[in-house]
Each structure stands twice: as structure tokens, then as C-alpha cells.
Write a protein that holds these residues in place. Structure first.
Motif, PDB file in Angstrom:
ATOM      1  N   ALA A   6       0.832  -1.203   0.000  1.00 59.10           N
ATOM      2  CA  ALA A   6       0.000   0.000   0.000  1.00 59.10           C
ATOM      3  C   ALA A   6       0.867   1.253   0.000  1.00 59.10           C
ATOM      4  O   ALA A   6       0.600   2.212  -0.736  1.00 59.10           O
ATOM      5  CB  ALA A   6      -0.944  -0.005   1.192  1.00 59.10           C
ATOM      6  N   LEU A   7       1.921   1.250   0.813  1.00 61.23           N
ATOM      7  CA  LEU A   7       2.818   2.409   0.845  1.00 61.23           C
ATOM      8  C   LEU A   7       3.533   2.591  -0.487  1.00 61.23           C
ATOM      9  O   LEU A   7       3.721   3.711  -0.950  1.00 61.23           O
ATOM     10  CB  LEU A   7       3.829   2.254   1.979  1.00 61.23           C
ATOM     11  N   ALA A   8       3.913   1.485  -1.101  1.00 60.54           N
ATOM     12  CA  ALA A   8       4.564   1.566  -2.407  1.00 60.54           C
ATOM     13  C   ALA A   8       3.606   2.149  -3.440  1.00 60.54           C
ATOM     14  O   ALA A   8       3.998   2.984  -4.258  1.00 60.54           O
ATOM     15  CB  ALA A   8       5.051   0.186  -2.845  1.00 60.54           C
ATOM     16  N   ALA A   9       2.337   1.737  -3.389  1.00 56.09           N
ATOM     17  CA  ALA A   9       1.345   2.264  -4.332  1.00 56.09           C
ATOM     18  C   ALA A   9       1.152   3.759  -4.117  1.00 56.09           C
ATOM     19  O   ALA A   9       1.076   4.532  -5.082  1.00 56.09           O
ATOM     20  CB  ALA A   9       0.022   1.533  -4.167  1.00 56.09           C
ATOM     21  N   ILE A  10       1.101   4.182  -2.865  1.00 58.83           N
ATOM     22  CA  ILE A  10       0.947   5.608  -2.562  1.00 58.83           C
ATOM     23  C   ILE A  10       2.146   6.394  -3.089  1.00 58.83           C
ATOM     24  O   ILE A  10       1.982   7.448  -3.697  1.00 58.83           O
ATOM     25  CB  ILE A  10       0.784   5.820  -1.039  1.00 58.83           C
ATOM     26  N   SER A  19      -3.942  12.558  -8.974  1.00 62.51           N
ATOM     27  CA  SER A  19      -4.826  13.416  -8.196  1.00 62.51           C
ATOM     28  C   SER A  19      -5.109  12.804  -6.831  1.00 62.51           C
ATOM     29  O   SER A  19      -4.925  11.609  -6.610  1.00 62.51           O
ATOM     30  CB  SER A  19      -6.143  13.612  -8.937  1.00 62.51           C
ATOM     31  N   SER A  20      -5.578  13.623  -5.923  1.00 65.84           N
ATOM     32  CA  SER A  20      -5.964  13.137  -4.598  1.00 65.84           C
ATOM     33  C   SER A  20      -7.051  12.080  -4.718  1.00 65.84           C
ATOM     34  O   SER A  20      -7.034  11.075  -4.008  1.00 65.84           O
ATOM     35  CB  SER A  20      -6.469  14.288  -3.741  1.00 65.84           C
ATOM     36  N   ARG A  21      -7.996  12.314  -5.609  1.00 68.04           N
ATOM     37  CA  ARG A  21      -9.079  11.346  -5.807  1.00 68.04           C
ATOM     38  C   ARG A  21      -8.510  10.012  -6.292  1.00 68.04           C
ATOM     39  O   ARG A  21      -8.892   8.951  -5.818  1.00 68.04           O
ATOM     40  CB  ARG A  21     -10.109  11.861  -6.803  1.00 68.04           C
ATOM     41  N   GLY A  22      -7.597  10.066  -7.215  1.00 63.68           N
ATOM     42  CA  GLY A  22      -6.991   8.852  -7.739  1.00 63.68           C
ATOM     43  C   GLY A  22      -6.243   8.084  -6.660  1.00 63.68           C
ATOM     44  O   GLY A  22      -6.323   6.857  -6.595  1.00 63.68           O
ATOM     45  N   ILE A  27      -6.053   3.495  -2.906  1.00 59.96           N
ATOM     46  CA  ILE A  27      -5.912   2.956  -1.555  1.00 59.96           C
ATOM     47  C   ILE A  27      -7.151   2.156  -1.173  1.00 59.96           C
ATOM     48  O   ILE A  27      -7.049   1.071  -0.603  1.00 59.96           O
ATOM     49  CB  ILE A  27      -5.647   4.089  -0.552  1.00 59.96           C
ATOM     50  N   GLN A  28      -8.329   2.697  -1.501  1.00 58.23           N
ATOM     51  CA  GLN A  28      -9.575   1.976  -1.218  1.00 58.23           C
ATOM     52  C   GLN A  28      -9.595   0.627  -1.936  1.00 58.23           C
ATOM     53  O   GLN A  28      -9.935  -0.395  -1.351  1.00 58.23           O
ATOM     54  CB  GLN A  28     -10.787   2.804  -1.654  1.00 58.23           C
ATOM     55  N   SER A  29      -9.236   0.634  -3.185  1.00 55.82           N
ATOM     56  CA  SER A  29      -9.250  -0.586  -3.981  1.00 55.82           C
ATOM     57  C   SER A  29      -8.282  -1.623  -3.425  1.00 55.82           C
ATOM     58  O   SER A  29      -8.594  -2.817  -3.334  1.00 55.82           O
ATOM     59  CB  SER A  29      -8.901  -0.244  -5.427  1.00 55.82           C
ATOM     60  N   SER A  30      -7.109  -1.166  -3.029  1.00 55.92           N
ATOM     61  CA  SER A  30      -6.111  -2.062  -2.446  1.00 55.92           C
ATOM     62  C   SER A  30      -6.637  -2.678  -1.154  1.00 55.92           C
ATOM     63  O   SER A  30      -6.482  -3.880  -0.921  1.00 55.92           O
ATOM     64  CB  SER A  30      -4.823  -1.280  -2.183  1.00 55.92           C
ATOM     65  N   ARG A  49     -14.849  -0.670   6.299  1.00 54.63           N
ATOM     66  CA  ARG A  49     -13.833   0.385   6.408  1.00 54.63           C
ATOM     67  C   ARG A  49     -13.636   1.124   5.093  1.00 54.63           C
ATOM     68  O   ARG A  49     -13.073   2.213   5.071  1.00 54.63           O
ATOM     69  CB  ARG A  49     -12.502  -0.215   6.836  1.00 54.63           C
ATOM     70  N   TYR A  50     -14.074   0.531   4.004  1.00 52.11           N
ATOM     71  CA  TYR A  50     -13.811   1.108   2.677  1.00 52.11           C
ATOM     72  C   TYR A  50     -15.087   1.568   1.963  1.00 52.11           C
ATOM     73  O   TYR A  50     -15.082   1.745   0.754  1.00 52.11           O
ATOM     74  CB  TYR A  50     -13.046   0.089   1.819  1.00 52.11           C
ATOM     75  N   GLU A  51     -16.155   1.783   2.715  1.00 54.13           N
ATOM     76  CA  GLU A  51     -17.430   2.198   2.111  1.00 54.13           C
ATOM     77  C   GLU A  51     -17.498   3.686   1.785  1.00 54.13           C
ATOM     78  O   GLU A  51     -18.283   4.098   0.951  1.00 54.13           O
ATOM     79  CB  GLU A  51     -18.588   1.839   3.043  1.00 54.13           C
TER      80      GLU A  51
END
Length: 64
Positions: A6-10, A19-22, A27-30, A49-51
Motif C-alpha cells: 500500500a505504501l509503495a502504491a501511494i 490526483s488526490s481522488r486517484g 488505496i480503497q481498492s487495495s 472500512r472502505y465504504e
């Protein structure tokens, strides 16, 4: 290991000028994918947690 992924993806998204949205959606998808590896009794709690949509997240963040 999953936190590392997750940190690597960020980091990749941040460096690519995403973008922030992206970033939020990535992160949500992960996180949702990680929920899929859990047993059924933990799956629902994890998915809860991801809703939150990005728009909801942004409204809460701006109200702080």
C-alpha cells in the motif's frame, strides 16, 4: 507485507502526479482486495472500512 504494498502504491501515485481522488480510490481498492483474503466473518467488517466515497471523505476532511 500488505502495508508495504500500500505504501509503495501511494509513493508511485504521488510521484506520478496522480490526483488526490486517484490516490484515495487506489488505496480503497487495495484495501478491498485485502478484505477478499479474509474469512467470511471478518470480510464484512473489513469492507465496512472502505465504504466511504471520496466525496464523503473530502467533506469530512474539509470540516476539520
Amino acid at each position: 507485507m500488505t502495508r508495504f504494498a500500500a505504501l509503495a502504491a501511494i509513493l508511485v501515485l504521488a510521484l506520478s502526479g496522480c490526483s488526490s481522488r486517484g490516490m484515495y480510490e487506489s488505496i480503497q481498492s487495495s484495501g478491498e482486495r485485502e478484505c477478499g483474503t479474509l474469512p467470511p466473518e471478518a470480510y464484512e467488517r473489513c469492507m465496512a472500512r472502505y465504504e466511504k466515497s471520496y466525496d464523503e471523505y473530502e467533506r469530512e476532511r474539509e470540516s476539520l
